[in-house]
Structure formats: C-alpha cells, structure tokens
Design a protein around this motif. Structure first.
Motif, PDB file in Angstrom:
ATOM      1  N   VAL A 459       0.845  -1.206   0.000  1.00 11.66           N
ATOM      2  CA  VAL A 459       0.000   0.000   0.000  1.00 11.66           C
ATOM      3  C   VAL A 459       0.876   1.250   0.000  1.00 11.66           C
ATOM      4  N   LYS A 460       1.900   1.280   0.889  1.00 10.73           N
ATOM      5  CA  LYS A 460       2.779   2.442   0.979  1.00 10.73           C
ATOM      6  C   LYS A 460       3.575   2.631  -0.310  1.00 10.73           C
ATOM      7  N   VAL A 461       4.045   1.519  -0.887  1.00  9.78           N
ATOM      8  CA  VAL A 461       4.835   1.602  -2.112  1.00  9.78           C
ATOM      9  C   VAL A 461       3.964   2.112  -3.263  1.00  9.78           C
ATOM     10  N   ALA A 462       2.724   1.636  -3.329  1.00 15.62           N
ATOM     11  CA  ALA A 462       1.799   2.082  -4.373  1.00 15.62           C
ATOM     12  C   ALA A 462       1.551   3.588  -4.256  1.00 15.62           C
ATOM     13  N   GLU A 463       1.412   4.061  -3.036  1.00 12.27           N
ATOM     14  CA  GLU A 463       1.240   5.495  -2.823  1.00 12.27           C
ATOM     15  C   GLU A 463       2.487   6.263  -3.256  1.00 12.27           C
ATOM     16  N   ASN A 468      -2.174   2.326  -8.816  1.00 15.36           N
ATOM     17  CA  ASN A 468      -3.157   1.449  -8.196  1.00 15.36           C
ATOM     18  C   ASN A 468      -2.448   0.214  -7.615  1.00 15.36           C
ATOM     19  N   MET A 469      -2.815  -0.146  -6.378  1.00 10.84           N
ATOM     20  CA  MET A 469      -2.115  -1.229  -5.679  1.00 10.84           C
ATOM     21  C   MET A 469      -2.230  -2.563  -6.424  1.00 10.84           C
ATOM     22  N   SER A 470      -3.431  -2.894  -6.879  1.00 10.39           N
ATOM     23  CA  SER A 470      -3.647  -4.179  -7.565  1.00 10.39           C
ATOM     24  C   SER A 470      -2.839  -4.236  -8.873  1.00 10.39           C
ATOM     25  N   TYR A 471      -2.852  -3.102  -9.607  1.00 12.31           N
ATOM     26  CA  TYR A 471      -2.110  -3.091 -10.876  1.00 12.31           C
ATOM     27  C   TYR A 471      -0.600  -3.176 -10.604  1.00 12.31           C
ATOM     28  N   LEU A 472      -0.131  -2.474  -9.549  1.00 13.36           N
ATOM     29  CA  LEU A 472       1.290  -2.522  -9.210  1.00 13.36           C
ATOM     30  C   LEU A 472       1.709  -3.941  -8.838  1.00 13.36           C
ATOM     31  N   SER A 473       0.864  -4.623  -8.078  1.00 11.59           N
ATOM     32  CA  SER A 473       1.169  -6.003  -7.684  1.00 11.59           C
ATOM     33  C   SER A 473       1.321  -6.893  -8.915  1.00 11.59           C
ATOM     34  N   HIS A 474       0.398  -6.733  -9.885  1.00  9.28           N
ATOM     35  CA  HIS A 474       0.444  -7.518 -11.124  1.00  9.28           C
ATOM     36  C   HIS A 474       1.709  -7.187 -11.937  1.00  9.28           C
ATOM     37  N   LEU A 475       1.994  -5.875 -12.045  1.00 12.51           N
ATOM     38  CA  LEU A 475       3.150  -5.429 -12.823  1.00 12.51           C
ATOM     39  C   LEU A 475       4.463  -5.883 -12.180  1.00 12.51           C
ATOM     40  N   PHE A 476       4.513  -5.826 -10.852  1.00 14.11           N
ATOM     41  CA  PHE A 476       5.733  -6.207 -10.127  1.00 14.11           C
ATOM     42  C   PHE A 476       6.048  -7.687 -10.365  1.00 14.11           C
ATOM     43  N   LYS A 481       9.172 -11.636 -11.707  1.00 11.48           N
ATOM     44  CA  LYS A 481       8.862 -13.069 -11.542  1.00 11.48           C
ATOM     45  C   LYS A 481       8.713 -13.450 -10.063  1.00 11.48           C
ATOM     46  N   ASN A 482       8.360 -12.474  -9.259  1.00 12.95           N
ATOM     47  CA  ASN A 482       8.218 -12.691  -7.816  1.00 12.95           C
ATOM     48  C   ASN A 482       7.171 -11.721  -7.288  1.00 12.95           C
ATOM     49  N   ASN A 483       6.416 -12.125  -6.255  1.00 12.83           N
ATOM     50  CA  ASN A 483       5.459 -11.154  -5.710  1.00 12.83           C
ATOM     51  C   ASN A 483       6.164 -10.213  -4.736  1.00 12.83           C
ATOM     52  N   PHE A 484       5.509  -9.100  -4.435  1.00 15.03           N
ATOM     53  CA  PHE A 484       6.122  -8.031  -3.646  1.00 15.03           C
ATOM     54  C   PHE A 484       6.588  -8.520  -2.275  1.00 15.03           C
ATOM     55  N   VAL A 485       5.714  -9.260  -1.564  1.00  9.83           N
ATOM     56  CA  VAL A 485       6.020  -9.702  -0.195  1.00  9.83           C
ATOM     57  C   VAL A 485       7.235 -10.615  -0.178  1.00  9.83           C
ATOM     58  N   ASP A 486       7.293 -11.579  -1.113  1.00  9.24           N
ATOM     59  CA  ASP A 486       8.430 -12.505  -1.147  1.00  9.24           C
ATOM     60  C   ASP A 486       9.724 -11.786  -1.515  1.00  9.24           C
ATOM     61  N   TYR A 487       9.605 -10.816  -2.441  1.00  9.44           N
ATOM     62  CA  TYR A 487      10.801 -10.060  -2.823  1.00  9.44           C
ATOM     63  C   TYR A 487      11.358  -9.283  -1.615  1.00  9.44           C
ATOM     64  N   LEU A 488      10.469  -8.654  -0.848  1.00 10.43           N
ATOM     65  CA  LEU A 488      10.876  -7.905   0.339  1.00 10.43           C
ATOM     66  C   LEU A 488      11.519  -8.839   1.367  1.00 10.43           C
ATOM     67  N   LYS A 489      10.949 -10.026   1.522  1.00 10.95           N
ATOM     68  CA  LYS A 489      11.532 -11.011   2.446  1.00 10.95           C
ATOM     69  C   LYS A 489      12.951 -11.371   2.023  1.00 10.95           C
ATOM     70  N   ASP A 490      13.136 -11.606   0.717  1.00 14.37           N
ATOM     71  CA  ASP A 490      14.466 -11.972   0.206  1.00 14.37           C
ATOM     72  C   ASP A 490      15.489 -10.874   0.485  1.00 14.37           C
ATOM     73  N   VAL A 491      15.072  -9.627   0.244  1.00 16.25           N
ATOM     74  CA  VAL A 491      15.989  -8.498   0.494  1.00 16.25           C
ATOM     75  C   VAL A 491      16.371  -8.450   1.969  1.00 16.25           C
ATOM     76  N   ARG A 492      15.389  -8.579   2.833  1.00 19.20           N
ATOM     77  CA  ARG A 492      15.647  -8.497   4.273  1.00 19.20           C
ATOM     78  C   ARG A 492      16.565  -9.621   4.751  1.00 19.20           C
ATOM     79  N   ILE A 493      16.357 -10.818   4.263  1.00 16.61           N
ATOM     80  CA  ILE A 493      17.202 -11.936   4.682  1.00 16.61           C
ATOM     81  C   ILE A 493      18.630 -11.747   4.175  1.00 16.61           C
ATOM     82  N   GLU A 494      18.795 -11.247   2.948  1.00 17.76           N
ATOM     83  CA  GLU A 494      20.139 -10.992   2.424  1.00 17.76           C
ATOM     84  C   GLU A 494      20.854  -9.934   3.259  1.00 17.76           C
TER      85      GLU A 494
END
Length: 542
Positions: A459-463, A468-476, A481-494
């Motif tokens: 939501v914050k990133v879309a703002e 639009n949040m739904s369109y951003l999620s689809h585009l991301f 080739k990864n959804n937003f939440v999983d990508y953020l998790k990967d960055v944090r773990i790295e």
C-alpha cells in the motif's frame, strides 16, 4: 478505642472498677486484669494497653515498681494510681517515677473516674499529634537530605566540584562520611536511552525510574547495606558496601554477582539493557571525586566494548591515544568516487580499516566522532550533486551530527553510517534501470533497497509511485517473476546475512535492523530462505 488494664490484688476493687462505668460506651476497652505488678507486665507485653490503672500496695511487685518498669522498658502506656489517704507519700513517689494521674479509692465514683480517664486520654492524643508532627518533620528532613545528597552526587559526576576542600566540607555537611566509607561506587546507565519512547508526560518515565531503583534496592538488601540514587535521566548511583570483606577476591566476587543480578533482572522485567561502571573501593574521602571519575571512565569504555557490560575500572585500558585522526584530501576524493559509482563494498572496507585502528589504539572518542562527521559531509556532498534529499537518507527531523554524538558504541555507529551509505548507493545505482523495462518497477526496487528496515507495505509503495495497488502487484510480479512480499523477504534476509557476517550483534537486534520486529518469525523465515537457523548460520561464518 483506648485499651485499659486494671491491676489490683483486691478482687472486690477489680469487680467495682469493671462495673462502675460502661467502658465501651465511653470509648474504652478493658483488655484484662492483673493481681500484681509481675502479672501486669506480662499482660502489658501481650495486650499493649494505652492506660494502666494500678493499686500501690500489692504483693510480689507493688505499683511503684510496676511504674518504674513501664518507664524503663518504654512501653509507652499511661498510668493512673489508685490510693488511700495514708498512701499519699507513695503517690508522690509514683508521680515522680512517671505516673500520670491518681484517684482516692474512698472517693472514687463514675464521674471522677471518667474525668481522670478523659484527662489521661487527652494526654495520649496530644502526644500522638506531637509524635506525628515530629515524624512528619523527620520524614521531611530525611527527604530533603536525600535530595541534597542526590544533587551533590549529580554535581560530582558532572565535574562541578573542583576543590577537594569544598568536597570535604560538603560531605561533612550532608553527613556522608560514614555512608561513603568502605563502599564501592557503581553507576548504572540505561543503554540506548535516546531511543526509548516515552509519553508526553513524565509519568511513564518516572515509573521506569522507580522500577529500576526498586529492583536495585531489593537486590542490594540481599547482599549488603548500601544506597541507590538517580543522578541523571539515564544514570543511577549505587553505593555498595564492602565492609567486613577480608579479601579483595571475595569483595569483587560478591560485587560482580550483585551487578549481574541487577543487570539481569532489569533486562527481564523492564526489557532494558544497562551498562554498569564500577570504581575501586573508597578508602579515602579526599579522593571521592576520583572514584566517581573511575566510574565515568569505565562507562566510556563501552564505546569500544559494546553495551550491556559490567566494566570494572581496574580492568579497563587507561591509555588513550590522542593522535588526531584525519581523512586526507586524497582519501576523501577516493571515497567520493566510490560513492558516486555505488562501490558500497569498497567504502565499507575503508571504514572497517579505520575502525580497526581506532580499537587497537583506543583512540579518543571525540576523534572517532570527527572521522564519522567527515564521512557525513562526504555523503551530503554526493547527495547534493544528485539532488537526493537529506530527509530521504537520515529521516525526517534528524540531524546526523547529533546522532553521532548520541551513539553510545562504535558498533552502533558503524551500522548507522553504513546504512546511510547503502541508502545513497541504492538511489544512485544504475543497474535497476538496466534490469527492468518498466521505470516504475525500477523505482519500487530502489524504494525497497532504501527502506527495507522500515515498516513498508505494498500500500505504501503504491502510494509512493502513485499507482493502483492491484495493478502494481500484477506489474511487479510480471517484471520480477516474484510477488512483492516474497521479494521484500528476500531483500531483508540478504541484508541480515550481511549484518551477521560483518557485525557481532544479537539475532533479535539483527532482525530489528532489517525491519522484522518478531524474532521468532525472523528465525523461521531465515531458515526457510537459507536452510539454516540464524544461530547455525552465524556459527558457519565464525
């Protein structure tokens, strides 16, 4: 209710006194009877009467001996003597030894008895008021003395007292001589105090202060006598007694056990870490300011040792390097080049090299601060060249130079400065444009790299990118080739892996530094991504 004890060896007299008035109706309670002074003393001990009505002539122990005993043993009860005409010489002696009133037996009636009881009761109530006022004055005086002592200790710590003669006079004025002898000074300091969040009122802060003092006092009572004072917003003074300790080994062992218990209990019950600086034992009041300075020097050592430590003055490195540390013009140009070209690792290597030198030489903290101030100026210079807003680096209303002053350990300082460098390089890094076709996704990736340590959501990133949040999620997902939440998790773990490899921080602290507040969730996520728990991973990297 005023409690009354009757003492007379004559049974009819005792019965007469029992029946002559309605005791309860007039505010009195008959708690017992005795036939002589010896039995009376036992019942005084047991029932604690306020008034004793006693005959003079009795077997075993007479009334005068009873009155003497009451006075000597300080029972505090008032006495009314029953007498006959020919006992008057005894009555005078009884009054001399502390009797308060007397009644003639042959004239005694309900009115005389009630009048005598009332006068004695008034005397008791007057003393209660006077004693209450005395105790109140005594309490007030003690509170004032404690406040003055607290102020004196605060001024000693701040270095306001320079002359030893003035210090000696103040110690005498505050009656501190005996309280300071055979003591060890400990100063407890709240780690990361500037990070604590309090409400708009002092109440929450005062609750914290009281809790720390109560925990310290309770544990102090288990060990030895001593005192606890709050001397600054984040510091508490403990005077720990070493009286009676014959060997230094036992003295330091007991003191260390005490400090560990205080530190551990405050951490468990208040979730706060504390560092403790400890002086040498006080053997000379003329050196009291030196003992306080020993505690301050011990606490300063946590800059290199890390927080949540118990630091004895006798163990610290006394020699401090006063050689100025300067970044040469050539080195500054190199750092600017590395930053412009997003060579994050080379900048980190350069900082680590300097920090190793600081630690080995025990460089003066002020010089270390100057080094990091210079790094901030370099960051600001590059940020200005590329129109990067300082707020996007340091946060809203944050003065980076003040942050440097507030950092209590060099480890926190390194993490903070490297994070700022990473934010800048993340904003400058050109690889994002090359990797993804859509410029919005490039901006999202940059945003994640710069803000992974914060509470960011789709939501914050879309703002942020005005989409639009739904369109951003689809585009991301389409682009990465990864959804937003999983990508953020990967960055944090790295980022967590990098911190483990470069810093000796607790797992809970690393989790928070990468934006995950729940340690259990962090451990579970880390194992899913890496195949090992955080603890296991730390072992593999040594």
């Amino acid at each position: 209710m005023i409690k009354v004890l009757i003492v007379d060896d004559d049974f009819p007299v005792r019965m007469f006194l029992n029946k002559i008035i309605d005791w309860n109706k007039h505010g009195y309670e008959l708690v017992g009877e005795a036939i002589d002074g010896r039995e009376a003393l036992e019942k005084i001990e047991k029932f604690k009467p306020h008034i004793v009505i006693t005959d003079i002539s009795m077997p075993s122990m007479n009334g005068i001996e009873l009155i003497k005993n009451i006075r000597e043993k300080k029972y505090g009860c008032k006495t009314i003597v029953l007498s006959c005409y020919d006992d008057f010489a005894y009555v005078k002696e009884a009054l001399k030894h502390g009797a308060n009133e007397y009644c003639l037996k042959n004239q005694l009636n309900d009115k005389i008895l009630l009048k005598t009881l009332k006068e004695t009761k008034n005397l008791i109530e007057k003393e209660r008021v006077e004693n209450g006022q005395y105790e109140s004055m005594k309490d007030l005086a003690n509170k004032c003395l404690k406040t003055l002592r607290q102020q004196f200790f605060r001024e000693i710590i701040n270095g306001s007292w320079k002359e030893k003669k003035d210090i000696r006079e103040k110690i005498k004025e505050l009656k501190l001589g005996d309280d300071l002898k055979n003591k060890i000074i400990m100063i407890l300091e709240i780690d990361g105090f500037h990070k604590l969040k309090f409400g708009p009122h002092m109440r929450n802060r005062q609750i914290l202060y009281n809790s720390i003092m109560n925990i310290s006092k309770e544990i102090l009572n288990d060990f030895n006598d001593g005192y606890v004072y709050r001397v600054t917003d984040k510091q508490f003074l403990i005077l720990y007694s070493v009286h009676g300790e014959k060997s230094q080994l036992n003295m330091y062992k007991g003191m260390k056990e005490f400090a560990v218990r205080v530190q551990k209990n405050i951490q468990i019950y208040l979730n706060i870490n504390m560092s403790i600086g400890i002086s040498e034992p006080i053997y000379s009041l003329d050196r009291i300011d030196e003992y306080f300075n020993q505690c301050k020097m011990s606490l300063k050592s946590k800059f290199y040792m890390g927080d949540h430590k118990i630091i004895l003055y006798k163990d610290i490195v006394k020699e401090i390097s006063t050689d100025p540390i300067k970044i040469s013009n050539r080195e500054e140009k190199e750092l600017i080049f590395y930053l412009r070209n997003c060579q994050y690792e080379k900048i980190n290597y350069y900082i680590d090299l300097y920090v190793t030198g600081f630690k080995e030489r025990n460089v003066k903290i002020e010089y270390v601060h100057n080094f990091f101030r210079r790094i901030i100026l370099i960051i600001n210079k590059v940020a200005d060249e590329y129109d990067i807003n300082p707020k996007d680096i340091y946060g809203e209303d944050t003065n980076p130079f003040r942050v440097i002053e507030n950092m209590e350990t060099i480890f926190d300082l390194i993490i903070w400065i490297k994070r700022n460098i990473e934010i800048v390089t993340g904003k400058l890094r050109p690889n994002d444009q090359n990797k993804f076709e859509h410029e919005v996704i490039c901006e999202v990736i940059r945003y994640i790299n710069c803000n992974y340590m914060k509470d960011i959501t789709l939501v914050k990133v879309a703002e942020h990118v005005h989409m639009n949040m739904s369109y951003l999620s689809h585009l991301f997902k389409q682009q990465t080739k990864n959804n937003f939440v999983d990508y953020l998790k990967d960055v944090r773990i790295e980022k967590a892996k990098e911190l483990m490899e470069t810093h000796n921080k607790k797992i809970s602290e690393i989790a928070e530094l990468v934006g995950i507040r729940d340690r259990r969730y962090f451990s579970k996520l880390f194992k899913e991504k890496v195949g090992k728990s955080p603890a296991q991973y730390k072992k593999t990297i040594g």
